[in-house]
Structures are given as C-alpha cells and as structure tokens.
Write an enzyme that holds these catalytic residues in place. Structure first.
Site, PDB file in Angstrom:
ATOM      1  NE  ARG A  35      36.139  33.172 -14.482  1.00 56.91           N
ATOM      2  CZ  ARG A  35      34.927  32.795 -14.914  1.00 56.91           C
ATOM      3  NH1 ARG A  35      33.967  32.500 -14.045  1.00 56.91           N
ATOM      4  NH2 ARG A  35      34.652  32.678 -16.202  1.00 56.91           N
ATOM      5  CD  GLN A 104      26.985  34.765 -13.677  1.00 56.23           C
ATOM      6  OE1 GLN A 104      27.944  35.054 -14.395  1.00 56.23           O
ATOM      7  NE2 GLN A 104      27.008  34.920 -12.358  1.00 56.23           N
ATOM      8  CB  ILE A 106      24.436  25.219 -17.074  1.00 52.67           C
ATOM      9  CG1 ILE A 106      25.707  24.479 -16.594  1.00 52.67           C
ATOM     10  CG2 ILE A 106      24.810  26.517 -17.781  1.00 52.67           C
ATOM     11  CD1 ILE A 106      26.615  24.028 -17.743  1.00 52.67           C
ATOM     12  CG  HIS A 122      25.774  31.784 -18.714  1.00 53.06           C
ATOM     13  ND1 HIS A 122      26.727  32.014 -17.755  1.00 53.06           N
ATOM     14  CD2 HIS A 122      25.639  32.956 -19.390  1.00 53.06           C
ATOM     15  CE1 HIS A 122      27.151  33.276 -17.836  1.00 53.06           C
ATOM     16  NE2 HIS A 122      26.506  33.860 -18.820  1.00 53.06           N
ATOM     17  CB  CYS A 130      18.917  18.949 -33.826  1.00 55.49           C
ATOM     18  SG  CYS A 130      19.586  18.925 -35.501  1.00 55.49           S
ATOM     19  CB  CYS A 133      15.945  19.851 -37.733  1.00 55.66           C
ATOM     20  SG  CYS A 133      15.994  18.596 -36.434  1.00 55.66           S
ATOM     21  CB  THR A 192      28.512  35.368  -9.220  1.00 54.80           C
ATOM     22  OG1 THR A 192      29.051  35.736 -10.500  1.00 54.80           O
ATOM     23  CG2 THR A 192      27.844  36.583  -8.579  1.00 54.80           C
ATOM     24  CB  ILE A 233      25.972  31.727  -0.717  1.00 54.97           C
ATOM     25  CG1 ILE A 233      24.699  32.490  -1.056  1.00 54.97           C
ATOM     26  CG2 ILE A 233      26.171  30.535  -1.644  1.00 54.97           C
ATOM     27  CD1 ILE A 233      24.745  33.231  -2.339  1.00 54.97           C
TER      28      ILE A 233
HETATM   29  C1  BV8 Z   1      29.099  37.068 -25.452  1.00 54.50           C
HETATM   30  C2  BV8 Z   1      28.564  28.082 -19.895  1.00 54.50           C
HETATM   31  C3  BV8 Z   1      28.706  38.222 -27.459  1.00 54.50           C
HETATM   32  C4  BV8 Z   1      29.365  26.876 -19.881  1.00 54.50           C
HETATM   33  C5  BV8 Z   1      29.616  30.191 -19.417  1.00 54.50           C
HETATM   34  C6  BV8 Z   1      37.675  38.560 -24.486  1.00 54.50           C
HETATM   35  C7  BV8 Z   1      37.728  37.534 -25.414  1.00 54.50           C
HETATM   36  C8  BV8 Z   1      36.589  36.781 -25.734  1.00 54.50           C
HETATM   37  C9  BV8 Z   1      35.372  37.060 -25.130  1.00 54.50           C
HETATM   38  C10 BV8 Z   1      35.347  38.068 -24.194  1.00 54.50           C
HETATM   39  C11 BV8 Z   1      36.468  38.817 -23.878  1.00 54.50           C
HETATM   40  N1  BV8 Z   1      36.094  39.721 -22.962  1.00 54.50           N
HETATM   41  C12 BV8 Z   1      34.792  39.571 -22.683  1.00 54.50           C
HETATM   42  C13 BV8 Z   1      34.325  38.570 -23.450  1.00 54.50           C
HETATM   43  C14 BV8 Z   1      32.977  38.087 -23.462  1.00 54.50           C
HETATM   44  C15 BV8 Z   1      32.900  36.793 -22.641  1.00 54.50           C
HETATM   45  C16 BV8 Z   1      33.401  37.042 -21.225  1.00 54.50           C
HETATM   46  O1  BV8 Z   1      32.751  37.724 -20.464  1.00 54.50           O
HETATM   47  N2  BV8 Z   1      34.583  36.481 -20.904  1.00 54.50           N
HETATM   48  C17 BV8 Z   1      35.113  36.677 -19.567  1.00 54.50           C
HETATM   49  C18 BV8 Z   1      35.854  35.399 -19.136  1.00 54.50           C
HETATM   50  C19 BV8 Z   1      36.024  37.895 -19.597  1.00 54.50           C
HETATM   51  N3  BV8 Z   1      31.496  36.505 -22.624  1.00 54.50           N
HETATM   52  C20 BV8 Z   1      30.957  35.755 -23.581  1.00 54.50           C
HETATM   53  O2  BV8 Z   1      31.597  35.196 -24.473  1.00 54.50           O
HETATM   54  C21 BV8 Z   1      29.452  35.671 -23.543  1.00 54.50           C
HETATM   55  N4  BV8 Z   1      28.917  35.905 -24.843  1.00 54.50           N
HETATM   56  O3  BV8 Z   1      29.761  37.971 -25.017  1.00 54.50           O
HETATM   57  O4  BV8 Z   1      28.440  37.096 -26.661  1.00 54.50           O
HETATM   58  C22 BV8 Z   1      29.760  37.770 -28.411  1.00 54.50           C
HETATM   59  C23 BV8 Z   1      29.322  37.137 -29.563  1.00 54.50           C
HETATM   60  C24 BV8 Z   1      30.300  36.746 -30.484  1.00 54.50           C
HETATM   61  C25 BV8 Z   1      31.676  36.965 -30.237  1.00 54.50           C
HETATM   62  C26 BV8 Z   1      32.092  37.584 -29.032  1.00 54.50           C
HETATM   63  C27 BV8 Z   1      31.118  37.981 -28.110  1.00 54.50           C
HETATM   64  C28 BV8 Z   1      29.027  34.280 -23.120  1.00 54.50           C
HETATM   65  C29 BV8 Z   1      29.373  34.084 -21.672  1.00 54.50           C
HETATM   66  C30 BV8 Z   1      28.810  32.752 -21.200  1.00 54.50           C
HETATM   67  C31 BV8 Z   1      29.926  31.750 -21.221  1.00 54.50           C
HETATM   68  N5  BV8 Z   1      29.444  30.512 -20.651  1.00 54.50           N
HETATM   69  N6  BV8 Z   1      29.164  29.047 -18.984  1.00 54.50           N
HETATM   70  C32 BV8 Z   1      29.839  26.680 -18.525  1.00 54.50           C
HETATM   71  O5  BV8 Z   1      28.995  26.462 -17.624  1.00 54.50           O
HETATM   72  O6  BV8 Z   1      31.059  26.869 -18.364  1.00 54.50           O
HETATM   73  S1  BV8 Z   1      30.358  31.257 -18.341  1.00 54.50           S
HETATM   74  C33 BV8 Z   1      30.829  30.521 -16.886  1.00 54.50           C
HETATM   75  O7  BV8 Z   1      31.259  31.616 -16.026  1.00 54.50           O
HETATM   76  C34 BV8 Z   1      29.687  29.869 -16.089  1.00 54.50           C
HETATM   77  O8  BV8 Z   1      28.425  30.022 -16.690  1.00 54.50           O
HETATM   78  C35 BV8 Z   1      29.684  30.652 -14.795  1.00 54.50           C
HETATM   79  O9  BV8 Z   1      28.464  30.691 -14.205  1.00 54.50           O
HETATM   80  C36 BV8 Z   1      30.115  31.975 -15.289  1.00 54.50           C
HETATM   81  C37 BV8 Z   1      30.483  32.998 -14.292  1.00 54.50           C
HETATM   82  O10 BV8 Z   1      31.324  32.419 -13.335  1.00 54.50           O
HETATM   83  P1  BV8 Z   1      30.748  32.439 -11.818  1.00 54.50           P
HETATM   84  O11 BV8 Z   1      29.400  31.807 -11.815  1.00 54.50           O
HETATM   85  O12 BV8 Z   1      30.844  33.815 -11.287  1.00 54.50           O
HETATM   86  O13 BV8 Z   1      31.730  31.434 -11.110  1.00 54.50           O
HETATM   87  P2  BV8 Z   1      33.192  31.778 -10.560  1.00 54.50           P
HETATM   88  O14 BV8 Z   1      33.866  30.481 -10.280  1.00 54.50           O
HETATM   89  O15 BV8 Z   1      33.850  32.771 -11.468  1.00 54.50           O
HETATM   90  O16 BV8 Z   1      32.907  32.533  -9.173  1.00 54.50           O
HETATM   91  C38 BV8 Z   1      32.304  31.823  -8.088  1.00 54.50           C
HETATM   92  C39 BV8 Z   1      32.382  32.762  -6.897  1.00 54.50           C
HETATM   93  O17 BV8 Z   1      31.673  32.173  -5.814  1.00 54.50           O
HETATM   94  C40 BV8 Z   1      33.804  32.996  -6.409  1.00 54.50           C
HETATM   95  O18 BV8 Z   1      33.963  34.395  -6.216  1.00 54.50           O
HETATM   96  C41 BV8 Z   1      33.893  32.233  -5.084  1.00 54.50           C
HETATM   97  O19 BV8 Z   1      34.671  32.924  -4.141  1.00 54.50           O
HETATM   98  C42 BV8 Z   1      32.455  32.220  -4.634  1.00 54.50           C
HETATM   99  N7  BV8 Z   1      32.054  31.028  -3.885  1.00 54.50           N
HETATM  100  C43 BV8 Z   1      32.350  29.736  -4.165  1.00 54.50           C
HETATM  101  N8  BV8 Z   1      31.693  28.935  -3.286  1.00 54.50           N
HETATM  102  C44 BV8 Z   1      30.989  29.747  -2.458  1.00 54.50           C
HETATM  103  C45 BV8 Z   1      31.217  31.081  -2.823  1.00 54.50           C
HETATM  104  N9  BV8 Z   1      30.663  32.128  -2.177  1.00 54.50           N
HETATM  105  C46 BV8 Z   1      29.853  31.838  -1.136  1.00 54.50           C
HETATM  106  N10 BV8 Z   1      29.578  30.584  -0.725  1.00 54.50           N
HETATM  107  C47 BV8 Z   1      30.133  29.522  -1.347  1.00 54.50           C
HETATM  108  N11 BV8 Z   1      29.837  28.279  -0.916  1.00 54.50           N
HETATM  109 ZN    ZN Z   2      17.945  17.569 -36.498  1.00 54.59          ZN
END
Ligand code: BV8
Ligand code: ZN
Length: 246
Positions: A35, A104, A106, A122, A130, A133, A192, A233
């Site tokens: 993001r 979080q 992978i 995650h 698979c 199976c 995060t 970080i």
């Molecule tokens: C679930 C895997 C139940 C693949 C990921 C509305 C509609 C639909 C769904 C939802 C909704 N509202 C809420 C939901 C649930 C949804 C969700 O939370 N959505 C969010 C977007 C609102 N969650 C889910 O769907 C979860 N499952 O709820 O199951 C369910 C069951 C059935 C039906 C419905 C619900 C599953 C969530 C997992 C999704 N998979 N990843 C892939 O890798 O993409 S999530 C993805 O975001 C990554 O895993 C990632 O790790 C994660 C979080 O992001 P961050 O790690 O925080 O990364 P980001 O870029 O956001 O931030 C980085 C930060 O670091 C920044 O602030 C930046 O400033 C800072 N930074 C950068 N570099 C540095 C730094 N700081 C310091 N030093 C640096 N060098």
């Molecule tokens: Zn199989």
C-alpha cells in the site's frame, strides 16, 4: 537518549518480546510492499481487476490462469535475501530476549535469517498443496507447471499455501500467535499498515509493558505506543540490537 538507545535498552530488559510485522519488513530486501506509493496494489497491472481482487479466493477459483500469471509475476521474489532487520530479530531470539515472530509476509525470510518460532498468518509462497488430495509441492512446481499446476497424484489444482482474501487463516497459527502476544512483555509492531483483518486485530491481545511501533507511516496503534519510530525498520532493529549487545 535517542530512539535507538531507548529501543536497545527495552530489548535488553525483555525476556519474552514478540515482533508483529508485515510487508514493510521486506522492502529493504527489495520486495515491494502493498500500500505504499510504489506498492503492489498501486501498480496498474490489469485493466479489469484490481491487484486485491486478483489475490482473492474468488479470483483463484474463477480465473485460475490469470491468478497464476499474476502470482508468478508479482508475489515470487526467490532471490530476495533477509535484511539486517530479519537478522537482528533472529539474534534477539538466540539471545533469549524474543519468543516469537508473527508475520503477515509470505516470503519466508525470517526463517532464512535463522528465526525458529515464526507464525506465518498468511502462509508462505515456499509451500503449495493439491486442493483435492492435499499432496505437498514446492514453489518450483508452481513456477514450472504453466499455465496452471496440476497435481501429479490426482490431477487436482496445486495452490500456493497462501491465505487469499476471503479465505480463513489457519487456526493453529492464529492460536500460537495469540498465546505469544498475550504472554509478551514487549511487543514490537513494524512494517505494517495494520489494515488487513483478522491479522491486524491480534495485536490487541498484548497486555505487556512496552508497545513499540516502527513504521514509515502512521498506523492505528501509534497512539497507544510508548515509542513510535518513523525510520526504516531493518536499519533500526539492527542498530538497536547493536546498541543493546554490542
Ligand atoms: C478473512 C496473501 C474470513 C497474498 C494477504 C470487505 C470485503 C471483503 C473482505 C473484507 C472486507 N473488509 C474486511 C475484509 C476481510 C479482509 C480484509 O481485511 N480486507 C482489508 C483489505 C480491508 N480479510 C480477509 O479476507 C482475510 N480473511 O477475513 O476470512 C472470511 C471468510 C470468507 C469470506 C469473507 C471473510 C484474509 C486476509 C489475508 C489476505 N492475504 N496476503 C498476498 O501476499 O497478497 S493480505 C496482504 O496484506 C499481505 O499478506 C500483507 O502482508 C497484508 C497486510 O499488508 P501489510 O503487510 O501491512 O503491508 P502494507 O503495504 O499494507 O503496509 C506496509 C507498511 O510498511 C506501510 O505502512 C509502509 O509505510 C511501511 N513500510 C514500508 N517499508 C518500510 C516500512 N516501514 C518501515 N521500514 C520500511 N523499510
Ligand atoms: Zn492431488
């Protein structure tokens, strides 16, 4: 006292610190986050679908070919190496000050750096299975078998062991992460945006003494933190561990 000195002091006094991190932990290893301005979710990859739609369960089921193309292109960074932050956390665990990493991410870089207790909320790109199976495969099987990797045992689709949007997290992993956070004396939250649930909600189980935030941009937890450090970080963790243990 500088922020790094304060952090070093807290780490030296902690006996069960926990690190809770996200994609910002790996940007110093060359893996873009999601993001930030140059993050994966801001790259216009596909005119019809947003990256977050493409990393969802529904997209995987409905458009497997595009899913795998997107996945191979945007999620796999096999030549990425652990950075100084990953190594610092592994050292803290070895010295008995850190009890677990909860991530979080992978990319598996915490384990490559030597961390033993890692809860991958995650999942991991290094493992696949698979869907029919359950046969296990590595990442190269997914990379080599285009456009869609099929199981050699039963012909089912081989899926990366990664939690997509709309999929549940593994309950064992969640349980372990909650236990570690609930027992921690220090919680370091970093790299995060704390936007994705239920992962981001796990930090609310913390009731220990020191809550530390290390993140380039503001998060919802800043107000409760004893120390907020707006620096890279990896560099910060490495400097604090050096400060604490020489
Ligand atoms: C679930 C895997 C139940 C693949 C990921 C509305 C509609 C639909 C769904 C939802 C909704 N509202 C809420 C939901 C649930 C949804 C969700 O939370 N959505 C969010 C977007 C609102 N969650 C889910 O769907 C979860 N499952 O709820 O199951 C369910 C069951 C059935 C039906 C419905 C619900 C599953 C969530 C997992 C999704 N998979 N990843 C892939 O890798 O993409 S999530 C993805 O975001 C990554 O895993 C990632 O790790 C994660 C979080 O992001 P961050 O790690 O925080 O990364 P980001 O870029 O956001 O931030 C980085 C930060 O670091 C920044 O602030 C930046 O400033 C800072 N930074 C950068 N570099 C540095 C730094 N700081 C310091 N030093 C640096 N060098
Ligand atoms: Zn199989």
């Amino acid at each position: 006292m500088t922020d790094v000195e304060r952090l070093g002091k807290i780490l030296a006094q902690s006996s069960s610190a926990v690190f809770f991190g996200g994609a910002g932990m790996s940007t110093e290893s060359g893996i873009p986050d999601f993001r930030s301005a140059d993050g994966i979710y801001n790259q216009k990859l596909n005119k019809t679908f947003s990256p977050e739609e493409m990393a969802s369960h529904n997209f995987f089921v409905k458009h497997p070919e595009e899913f795998f193309a997107f996945y191979r292109e945007r999620f796999v960074y096999l030549d990425a190496k652990p950075n100084a932050g990953h190594l610092a956390l592994a050292e803290l665990e070895r010295r008995g000050h850190l009890s677990a990493v909860v991530t979080q991410n992978i990319d598996g870089l915490h384990q490559v750096a030597g961390s033993q207790v890692v809860y991958e909320l995650h999942g991991s790109i290094r493992r696949s299975y698979c869907v029919k199976c359950g046969a296990k495969y590595g990442i190269d099987f997914v990379m080599q078998n285009k456009p869609i990797p099929y199981c050699e045992v039963c012909g089912g689709t081989v899926k990366p062991d990664v939690v997509l949007y709309g999929e549940n997290l593994d309950s064992e992993t969640i349980g372990g992460a909650i236990r570690a956070i609930a027992q921690a004396d220090t919680l370091i939250v970093g790299g995060t945006s704390l936007i994705v649930y239920p992962a981001a909600g796990l930090i609310d189980y913390f009731s220990g003494q020191h809550l530390i935030l290390i993140n380039k941009t503001a998060t919802r937890a800043d107000a409760d933190a004893e120390l907020v450090i707006r620096e890279p970080i990896g560099k910060t963790l490495a400097a604090a561990v050096k400060e604490a243990f020489g």
